[in-house]
Design a protein around this motif. Structure first.
Motif, short mmCIF file in Angstrom:
data_model
loop_
_atom_site.label_atom_id
_atom_site.label_comp_id
_atom_site.label_asym_id
_atom_site.label_seq_id
_atom_site.Cartn_x
_atom_site.Cartn_y
_atom_site.Cartn_z
N GLN A 38 0.86 -1.20 0.00
CA GLN A 38 0.00 0.00 0.00
C GLN A 38 0.89 1.24 0.00
OE1 GLN A 38 -3.67 -0.80 2.57
NE2 GLN A 38 -2.23 -2.28 3.38
N TYR A 39 1.59 1.43 -1.14
CA TYR A 39 2.63 2.46 -1.19
C TYR A 39 2.07 3.86 -1.09
CZ TYR A 39 5.43 -1.50 -2.62
OH TYR A 39 6.04 -2.70 -2.63
N LEU A 40 0.89 4.08 -1.69
CA LEU A 40 0.32 5.42 -1.67
C LEU A 40 0.04 5.85 -0.24
CD1 LEU A 40 -0.79 7.87 -3.20
CD2 LEU A 40 -3.01 6.73 -3.21
N ALA A 41 -0.66 4.96 0.49
CA ALA A 41 -0.99 5.28 1.88
C ALA A 41 0.28 5.46 2.69
CB ALA A 41 -1.85 4.16 2.48
N CYS A 42 1.26 4.62 2.45
CA CYS A 42 2.52 4.69 3.19
C CYS A 42 3.22 6.02 2.90
CB CYS A 42 3.42 3.52 2.79
SG CYS A 42 5.00 3.53 3.62
N GLY A 43 3.27 6.40 1.62
CA GLY A 43 3.92 7.65 1.25
C GLY A 43 3.23 8.86 1.86
N LEU A 44 1.89 8.88 1.79
CA LEU A 44 1.15 9.99 2.37
C LEU A 44 1.37 10.05 3.89
CD1 LEU A 44 -2.22 9.76 0.43
CD2 LEU A 44 -0.61 11.66 0.41
N PHE A 45 1.37 8.89 4.51
CA PHE A 45 1.57 8.81 5.95
C PHE A 45 2.89 9.45 6.34
CE2 PHE A 45 3.12 5.92 9.49
CZ PHE A 45 2.37 6.50 10.49
N LEU A 46 3.96 9.03 5.65
CA LEU A 46 5.29 9.56 5.99
C LEU A 46 5.39 11.05 5.69
CD1 LEU A 46 7.50 6.57 4.84
CD2 LEU A 46 6.89 7.24 7.17
N THR A 47 4.79 11.46 4.55
CA THR A 47 4.84 12.88 4.21
C THR A 47 4.15 13.72 5.28
OG1 THR A 47 4.59 12.14 1.94
CG2 THR A 47 4.39 14.51 2.33
N LEU A 48 2.95 13.26 5.68
CA LEU A 48 2.20 14.04 6.66
C LEU A 48 2.94 14.08 8.00
CD1 LEU A 48 -1.40 12.88 5.75
CD2 LEU A 48 -0.47 15.18 5.57
N LEU A 49 3.58 12.97 8.37
CA LEU A 49 4.36 12.98 9.61
C LEU A 49 5.45 14.04 9.54
CD1 LEU A 49 4.93 9.24 10.62
CD2 LEU A 49 3.47 10.92 11.72
N ALA A 50 6.09 14.13 8.37
CA ALA A 50 7.16 15.12 8.22
C ALA A 50 6.61 16.54 8.30
CB ALA A 50 7.87 14.90 6.88
N VAL A 51 5.45 16.77 7.65
CA VAL A 51 4.86 18.11 7.69
C VAL A 51 4.51 18.48 9.12
CG1 VAL A 51 2.90 19.49 6.94
CG2 VAL A 51 3.96 17.92 5.34
N VAL A 52 3.93 17.54 9.85
CA VAL A 52 3.56 17.81 11.23
C VAL A 52 4.80 18.12 12.06
CG1 VAL A 52 2.70 16.74 13.34
CG2 VAL A 52 1.41 16.53 11.23
N PHE A 53 5.88 17.38 11.82
CA PHE A 53 7.11 17.61 12.57
C PHE A 53 7.57 19.05 12.38
CE2 PHE A 53 11.72 17.67 12.99
CZ PHE A 53 11.89 17.06 14.22
#
Lengths: 213, 481
Positions: free
Chosen positions: B399-414
């Protein structure tokens, strides 16, 4: 006794429109109280042989929804010294029209619902959906805190109507728990209405706008 | 025995009302909290791998998932209660009788949610947590807390009313299938394959919206910034780590029914979408937040999103989500309580007024900073492990799309969260900002240190009993149909 059910349901629906179209808070409280009493009567229509526990349940529903909670709200209204909803977000005529549209859609929609055979010709499901809708309308378009509480009660009445289909699934204890939660909820809301009126010298939730993004 | 889990906090609530002294009463909280830890520990340890403890003719039952959440909540409440005496000693300007009693009432109802095996009963308990916690929000008795309480109560009650309608739909799906309608959980799971699919789906949607409102998933989160912003730190902690976890458990119960039926994919798609959406909304609003307590509320929205996302992704991510429930709760405790201390030390929670927290309140400031690193998933803290588990499970299952979005959003939140928090703790306190008399002390910082220590431990080492409980609970969510 099911033949008497539909007239009662129609009365319940009419009361939705009273609640939606009246600005005098006392009038809305009376409409919601009458709806509560109707709900008790409907329970007996649908389940004539409910036994002692059932009668107790119906009794407590009627007492609570028809008398105790309205009393509480009238008290809160007097304490806060308000009589009318001032200026709803959507005016009364439009709320009535929206209510009517919602009721119509509920009727159409429930024909396409996969209902069990024995429920297909009952007005109960559309009446329930329409009442939930009316409650939502009041919750979102009224500014007076007490009117929002009344909207919540109408919403709850709509859900209760659906629950009438499944009295077997909801054991006595759970029904009592739900009623108790409802009562406590309105009680706590009543206290807060009182605090709002003391804090702002009005119970309009318009004042509650300090916390915005 | 199972009744005692609910009765003990209720008895303590009555004791709080009975005790006349505002000074002594707060000490009942750690006493009751510790009593509950002993009791629950004894029940869970005593069960071992034997048959589950039941009560009320099967309406109460402690299964692995319930054990996990109940065990966590009990420990979490105890840690919060350690903070209470120190805090309430500073707040002798306000009577605390109902405050203490309501805290215990909330604990009783949270415990009831975890052991309810009847969805109607669970609903009653969930609504009762809302009602019991509303007066806690209004502790400060000012206009802003009044507004927050009103929103919390009304939005929460309406959300939970929808969950009741959803529960009715669920019972109706049994009736429609020609079965005897019931809301007893294990019967629903057993009969799930036969349930009427349209009603089951409608029920899932309504229940997810209803309990999702209590969790504070976007877009039903609007009560959250106000409630967390205005509530005392200890109440915010209990809401963000406790009540939201209960609501998550309720969502999991419904998911278990869908999973046992044929509708797991339907439910999972909704959960993945809503999880990512909540993270995105939180990321947007966190970036320019000027009120650091409100910022923590958006962080809570984000992490509730991560929880449902993990379950929606399936496989090992479910394990990660359950572990994250614990990590998030404890870390939120660190953040809310230290934020409360900083708020008290500056008399303001606006980021313009608060700089150099590490200088003014060294311990609370450092704990707040550490909490920020922990919650954003930096190693070696616990949330790193759970978030990493979720991300790698998503990638492993393709589930690469979900994984990519998840990591991106974590970075934005950081980045967004860091931009608010770093200036807040670093630098020197602004000139002319009146220094209040509040300083770090053992009673107000000690419990936070304990919580942070646990977060750190969970990042390095998961004790075998917890590990097996997590595996059992995850298996009950992911197990074979």
């Amino acid at each position: 006794m099911v033949q008497y059910l539909d007239p009662l349901l129609i009365m319940g629906l009419v009361l939705n429109f009273v609640a939606l179209g009246v600005s005098r808070i006392r009038g809305v409280i009376n409409a919601v109280a009458a709806q509560g009493v109707l709900l008790g009567a409907m329970t007996i229509m649908i389940h004539p042989a409910i036994g002692v526990r059932g009668v107790l349940l119906v009794g407590s529903t009627v007492v609570l929804k028809g008398f105790v909670i309205p009393r509480l709200l009238v008290h809160a209204m007097r304490e806060a010294n308000i009589q009318h909803e001032v200026k709803p977000v959507v005016d009364y005529m439009s709320s009535l029209v929206l209510g009517a549209v919602g009721t119509g859609l509920a009727l159409v929609f429930s024909y396409s619902l996969p209902l069990a055979e024995e429920h297909r010709h009952l007005l109960l499901v559309p009446a329930s959906l329409a009442t939930v809708w009316a409650g939502f309308l009041m919750l979102t378009t009224r500014k007076k805190a007490i009117m929002q509480v009344l909207g919540y009660l109408v919403l709850e009445n709509g859900i209760f109507l659906f629950g009438l289909l499944l009295l077997e699934a909801m054991p006595f204890l759970v029904e009592v728990g739900i009623l108790l939660d409802l009562f406590t909820g309105v009680f706590v809301m009543g206290i807060i209405v009182h605090h709002i009126s003391r804090e702002f010298a009005s119970t309009s939730t318009e004042h509650l706008s300090e916390l915005r993004e | 025995m199972i009744y005692a889990i609910i009765l003990l906090p209720l008895v303590m609530a009555v004791a709080c009302i009975a005790l006349p002294s505002d000074r002594l009463r707060p000490w009942l909280l750690p006493v009751g909290g510790l009593g509950q830890v002993v009791l629950v520990g004894w029940v869970i340890a005593g069960m071992g791998s034997g048959p589950p403890v039941t009560g009320l003719g099967g309406w109460l039952l402690l299964d692995p998932l319930g054990k996990l959440v109940l065990g966590f909540l009990t420990l979490f409440f105890f840690l919060c209660s350690l903070y209470a005496p120190g805090y309430l000693a500073l707040r002798l300007d306000r009577p605390n009788r109902m405050f203490c009693a309501n805290l215990f009432a909330v604990q009783a109802m949270m415990s009831l949610v975890t052991i309810s095996y009847h969805l109607g009963l669970m609903w009653v308990a969930m609504e009762a947590t809302t009602l019991a916690s509303a007066p806690l929000l209004y502790f400060n008795h000012n206009a802003r807390s009044l507004e927050a309480t009103w929103k919390y109560l009304l939005i929460g009650s309406v959300g939970i009313a929808l969950a009741l309608l959803g529960s009715f739909f669920l019972a109706y799906s049994m009736l429609k299938a020609g079965l005897e309608s019931t809301l007893v959980f294990d019967q629903l799971v057993r009969d799930a394959p036969d349930l009427s699919a349209p009603w089951l789906r409608a029920a899932f949607v309504l229940l997810f919206i209803g309990y999702g409102t209590k969790m504070g998933l976007a877009p039903m989160h609007t009560w959250k910034p106000d409630a967390y912003g205005e509530a005392p730190g200890i109440v915010g902690t209990l809401l963000a780590g406790g009540i939201t976890s209960c609501a998550f458990l309720a969502v999991l119960r419904i998911y278990q029914i869908c999973r046992a039926g044929a509708d797991a994919d339907f439910a999972r798609e909704i959960m993945v979408f809503m999880g990512l959406f909540s993270m995105a909304v939180a990321a947007v609003f966190m970036a320019r937040q000027r009120d650091f307590k409100r910022m923590l509320a958006y962080s809570s929205v984000e992490h509730m999103g991560i929880l449902v996302l993990g379950v929606g992704l399936g496989g090992l991510a479910v394990y990660g989500a359950l572990l994250h429930l614990i990590n998030n709760g404890l870390t939120k405790g660190v953040l809310f309580l230290s934020a409360g201390n900083i708020h008290r030390a500056y008399g303001s929670k606006v980021t313009d007024d608060v700089h150099g927290a590490i200088r003014r309140v060294p311990l609370s400031g450092s704990l707040f900073l550490a909490g920020f690193f922990a919650i954003t998933g930096s190693p070696p803290f616990g949330p790193f492990v759970s978030e990493f588990t979720i991300a790698s499970a998503a990638a492993a299952s393709g589930q690469y799309l979900a994984c990519g979005l998840f990591l991106t959003l974590l970075a934005v939140v950081f980045v967004g969260m860091g931009a608010t928090i770093l200036p807040l703790v670093q630098g020197s306190p602004p000139e002319g900002s009146p220094a209040t008399s509040f300083r770090d002390s053992l009673s107000t910082a000690g419990p936070i240190v304990l919580m942070l220590a646990l977060v750190l431990v969970l990042g390095i080492y998961i004790p075998p009993p917890l590990e097996s409980l997590l595996r059992e609970a995850a298996a009950s969510l992911e197990g074979t149909r």
